[in-house]
Design an enzyme around this catalytic site. Structure first.
Site, PDB file in Angstrom:
ATOM      1  CD1 TRP A  56     -45.532 -17.113  37.249  1.00 18.85           C
ATOM      2  CD2 TRP A  56     -47.056 -18.604  36.815  1.00 18.85           C
ATOM      3  NE1 TRP A  56     -46.328 -16.805  36.087  1.00 18.85           N
ATOM      4  CE2 TRP A  56     -47.014 -17.688  35.748  1.00 18.85           C
ATOM      5  CE3 TRP A  56     -48.200 -19.444  36.631  1.00 18.85           C
ATOM      6  CZ2 TRP A  56     -48.025 -17.879  34.791  1.00 18.85           C
ATOM      7  CZ3 TRP A  56     -48.970 -19.576  35.611  1.00 18.85           C
ATOM      8  CH2 TRP A  56     -48.734 -18.945  34.582  1.00 18.85           C
ATOM      9  CG  ASN A  91     -44.612 -14.966  33.642  1.00 19.67           C
ATOM     10  OD1 ASN A  91     -44.591 -14.932  34.833  1.00 19.67           O
ATOM     11  ND2 ASN A  91     -44.421 -13.791  33.035  1.00 19.67           N
ATOM     12  CG  ASP A  92     -42.654 -12.815  29.907  1.00 21.83           C
ATOM     13  OD1 ASP A  92     -43.583 -13.761  29.727  1.00 21.83           O
ATOM     14  OD2 ASP A  92     -43.010 -11.674  29.873  1.00 21.83           O
ATOM     15  CD  GLN A  95     -41.547 -11.183  34.722  1.00 21.29           C
ATOM     16  OE1 GLN A  95     -42.522 -10.302  35.015  1.00 21.29           O
ATOM     17  NE2 GLN A  95     -40.285 -10.360  35.159  1.00 21.29           N
ATOM     18  CG  PHE A 136     -44.303  -6.402  34.780  1.00 19.93           C
ATOM     19  CD1 PHE A 136     -44.384  -7.075  36.116  1.00 19.93           C
ATOM     20  CD2 PHE A 136     -45.182  -6.109  34.093  1.00 19.93           C
ATOM     21  CE1 PHE A 136     -45.617  -7.370  36.595  1.00 19.93           C
ATOM     22  CE2 PHE A 136     -46.469  -6.548  34.633  1.00 19.93           C
ATOM     23  CZ  PHE A 136     -46.714  -7.085  35.893  1.00 19.93           C
ATOM     24  CB  SER A 137     -40.417  -8.959  30.957  1.00 21.22           C
ATOM     25  OG  SER A 137     -41.012 -10.234  31.311  1.00 21.22           O
ATOM     26  NE  ARG A 176     -46.446  -5.708  29.100  1.00 21.00           N
ATOM     27  CZ  ARG A 176     -47.615  -4.958  28.617  1.00 21.00           C
ATOM     28  NH1 ARG A 176     -48.014  -3.863  28.684  1.00 21.00           N
ATOM     29  NH2 ARG A 176     -48.562  -5.891  27.751  1.00 21.00           N
ATOM     30  CG  ASP A 177     -42.087  -6.375  28.365  1.00 30.19           C
ATOM     31  OD1 ASP A 177     -42.268  -6.548  29.491  1.00 30.19           O
ATOM     32  OD2 ASP A 177     -43.290  -6.804  27.580  1.00 30.19           O
ATOM     33  CD  GLU A 223     -47.094  -9.105  26.622  1.00 35.10           C
ATOM     34  OE1 GLU A 223     -47.085  -8.250  27.434  1.00 35.10           O
ATOM     35  OE2 GLU A 223     -47.676 -10.229  26.646  1.00 35.10           O
TER      36      GLU A 223
END
Length: 712
Positions: free
Chosen positions: A288, A290-291, A307, A348-349, A407-408, A456
């Site tokens: 998988w 994502n970002d 991610q 995380f991002s 976050r991020d 986010e």
């Protein structure tokens, strides 16, 4: 045979071993109604066993035969019980398959002796997400031998995961529930391969060096039968050491059969050559994504971090994957950049920058370091740096540098203020903000301000305004967030002051959490390039080893309009290098035809440049997917994605990129951009233009077949 001979034969015959005794089936739930003596109450269990998945339920897997107990009848708010007739316990164990909600006493199966629960079990799902897969559970009932008992299945929970799934209850002298198994390996190869079966029970794998857990992740191990695909863990960091692998496995599964040590990536010769692999959109070789994270240009390389779950097709195990490119089109994966610090403290991002002036002291001006910021879900906003072109990273010893509800982090250098800025999503006073922190050295951070109304994955950058000046300024700052909506304004390095309160938008559809590259090189004598890549959220590839993709890279510009400056997105010029020839397929120019016009056939991935005038509406049939322009509504619509589009003086120009899982549309040189999930009809290789009226003119149409960016 005499009585004496019979006696001698009996004496010579060994007693029946417990392990040789046949299992005793309590219930398999294969009938249309519950077997005699099973009594349901309430509505949750229906009138009989379910035939697998019920309406509005995620796919239920792992049960045997055709039927099972499924208390999702009527949804998660239905309740009830299901009780068995009395049984006699005459085996060491009771095994059963169980799934559903993890609510002790509320979604459970109980063993009742004299009306009291002497054993109980719940499903595995206690929070959002999860799986409807059933797995074996075992009760040791050896101390209850000979006793009368009743099995009670309970659903007294409403709301999320308010149901229980049960199948194949059996008395046995063999245990079926998973048990902890381990294997010690002398690490000499680069990878450990693991077989993955999509939809199988999630297993927690641990790597230990001595007593220390050095890696921990969840994976749907293919413990029995054929794997859907193989995933790999890079163990070069442990070469020459003894590594212990631990995992809970079914009693009859052997851990040694599930691990393959190798110096090669699994099926390396087939990766990127799969039938459904996109030809020019970035996808991870396995797992998988994502970002996009940490987009930065350095030493002639475009770095794309992202991610990533390396061990499965669905979200989880958040690592930072890493790929590099010389041209934004042809990517080479470099493996995992950031591992989770520990389980439940995921990576995380975030973002990355090149510390050109060595403000951190971690490099030199001659050899500046790459520095990244990311959200550690267990600690806060953390900093790491790399002295080897982003291949390995070392954490700042005083992490986290910012601790808050958010976050991020997005890092930038503010040239006028001569300090670093971190723009980070923040949750304060039940509101959603982008907060701004500053630092002279990327180590010590000070809060300066925040602006409300953003979710986010922020991005923050300055762009020159093309055309005439605006209010005496030749550039504006852009503040972006995950949904693709942005504000323009002024940013002095501490506070963002928007020009207008209302956000603007040009991306529509499968586009989320986009980020632009830091330190982009200039083109000729122009300003540095501001290149953007987004996550094409929801573009999936069923049945493959990979899931989700990035959008095509685009170059962002600010242009003057009647409504003030606005962003435009132009696909990067490097994409043209994928055209199979310099000349398009059967180009069309100044044609007015009645009915459908086939622009090209025998297509796989391709690019279309179309200009049409006297527009009265039309449909592009793109290998079975309809892209519709409605002249009255002034909209383009495709697969549930709609964007407003205004022809210029009656003319509409489209640039369309078609790949094996998506369609991207850019109108009028980037005024509007659309990202659409679309798996082409394998039997339909045509591209057709279908006008609403016969007076619609195709001013020009050019179609280019596109080659694979993966080299074969």
């Amino acid at each position: 045979m005499t009585r004496l001979a019979t006696l001698l034969l009996l004496l010579a015959t060994p007693p029946l071993a417990a392990a040789d005794r046949a299992d005793v089936l309590v219930a398999d739930f294969e009938g249309d109604t519950y077997a005699d003596g099973w009594k349901p109450t309430g509505t949750a269990f229906g009138k009989g066993p379910a035939r697998g998945t019920l309406p509005n339920q995620m796919a239920v897997t792992g049960f045997l035969g055709k039927g099972l107990v499924n208390s999702f009848a009527g949804g998660d708010d239905s309740t009830g019980t299901l009780t068995s007739p009395e049984i006699t316990i005459d085996r060491k164990y009771i095994n059963f398959l169980i799934g559903g909600g993890k609510h002790p006493g509320k979604t459970c199966i109980n063993l009742l002796v004299d009306g009291k629960a002497v054993r109980t079990a719940t499903g595995p799902n206690g929070q959002a997400g999860g799986s409807e897969h059933l797995d074996w559970h075992t009760w040791d009932v050896s101390d209850l031998a000979g006793k009368k008992a009743v099995i009670e299945i309970v659903d007294e929970q409403k709301g999320g995961w308010g149901h229980i799934n049960i199948d194949h209850i059996v008395q046995s002298d063999a245990k079926k529930q998973a048990e902890l198994k381990s294997q010690v390996l002398e690490i000499g190869e680069s990878y450990l391969h693991f077989p993955v079966k999509t939809g199988a029970p999630m297993r927690r794998v641990k790597f230990l060096v001595g007593q220390d857990v050095v890696r921990e992740f969840d994976i749907e191990l293919a413990t029995h039968g054929q794997a859907s695909f193989w995933a790999a863990s890079d163990v070069t960091a442990f070469k020459g050491k003894k590594l212990t692998v631990e995992v809970m496995l079914p009693a009859d599964a052997k851990l040694a059969d599930l691990i393959v040590a190798s110096d090669k990536w699994p099926a390396a010769d087939k990766v990127y050559q799969e039938k459904h692999r996109p030809l020019f959109h970035f996808t991870s070789r396995v797992g998988w994504l994502n970002d996009p994270n940490g987009l930065v240009f350095a030493d002639g390389e475009w770095h794309l971090f992202y991610q990533h779950n390396p061990f499965g097709r669905e979200w989880g195990n958040m690592h930072w994957g890493h790929a590099v490119s010389k041209d934004l089109v042809r990517w080479k994966e470099e493996g995992i950049a950031l591992y989770p610090k520990k389980y439940d403290d995921f990576a995380f991002s975030g973002s990355a920058v090149l510390d050109k002036n060595n403000t951190s002291g971690w490099g030199t001006k001659e050899k500046p370091v790459l520095v990244l910021a990311y959200t550690s879900t267990g600690r806060g906003e953390c900093i790491a740096y790399s002295t080897d072109r982003g291949r390995t990273w070392k954490e700042h010893d005083k992490n986290p540098v910012v601790k808050h509800a958010g976050r991020d982090p997005k890092l930038i250098w503010h040239e006028k203020a001569k300090h670093w800025v971190m723009a980070v999503y923040d949750e304060t006073d039940k509101k959603q903000w982008i907060a701004f922190y500053t630092s002279p050295d990327l180590k010590e951070w000070t809060f300066t301000s925040r602006i409300e109304g953003f979710f986010e994955c922020p991005d923050l950058f300055e762009l020159p305004v093309g055309g005439k000046e605006v209010a005496g300024a030749t550039s504006r700052w852009v503040l972006y967030a995950a949904d693709g909506k942005y504000l323009l304004g002024d940013f002095d390095g501490k506070e963002f002051k928007p020009d207008f309160k209302e956000k603007k938008q040009f991306w529509y559809g499968r586009f989320y959490a986009a980020q632009t590259f830091d330190n982009g090189p200039a083109t000729g004598e122009g300003p540095p390039r501001r290149v953007q890549i987004g996550w094409a959220q929801g573009v999936t590839f069923p049945g493959t080893a990979f899931n989700q993709q990035m959008t095509v890279p685009v170059e962002l510009r600010l242009v003057s309009t009647r409504n003030g400056p606005s962003l435009r997105a132009r696909p990067v010029q490097e994409l043209e290098s994928l055209r199979d020839t310099d000349k398009p397929i059967a180009p069309i120019k100044d044609v007015t035809r009645k009915g459908a016009t086939t622009l090209a056939d025998d297509l796989d991935a391709f690019e279309l440049l179309l200009t049409t005038s006297s527009v009265r509406g039309f449909t592009l049939d793109i290998r079975g997917t309809k892209l519709v322009f409605d002249t009255d509504k002034k909209t383009l619509t495709c697969n549930g994605v709609t964007a407003s589009v205004s022809p210029r003086a009656g003319t509409l120009s489209l640039r369309v990129f078609v790949d094996r899982g998506s369609i991207e549309v850019f109108t009028n040189d980037g005024v509007t951009a659309m990202s659409i999930a679309a798996i082409p009809d394998e039997k339909n290789t045509k591209l057709q233009f279908i006008p609403v009226t016969d007076d619609t003119t195709i001013d020009s149409a050019q179609v280019y077949r596109l080659k694979s960016a993966w080299g074969k």
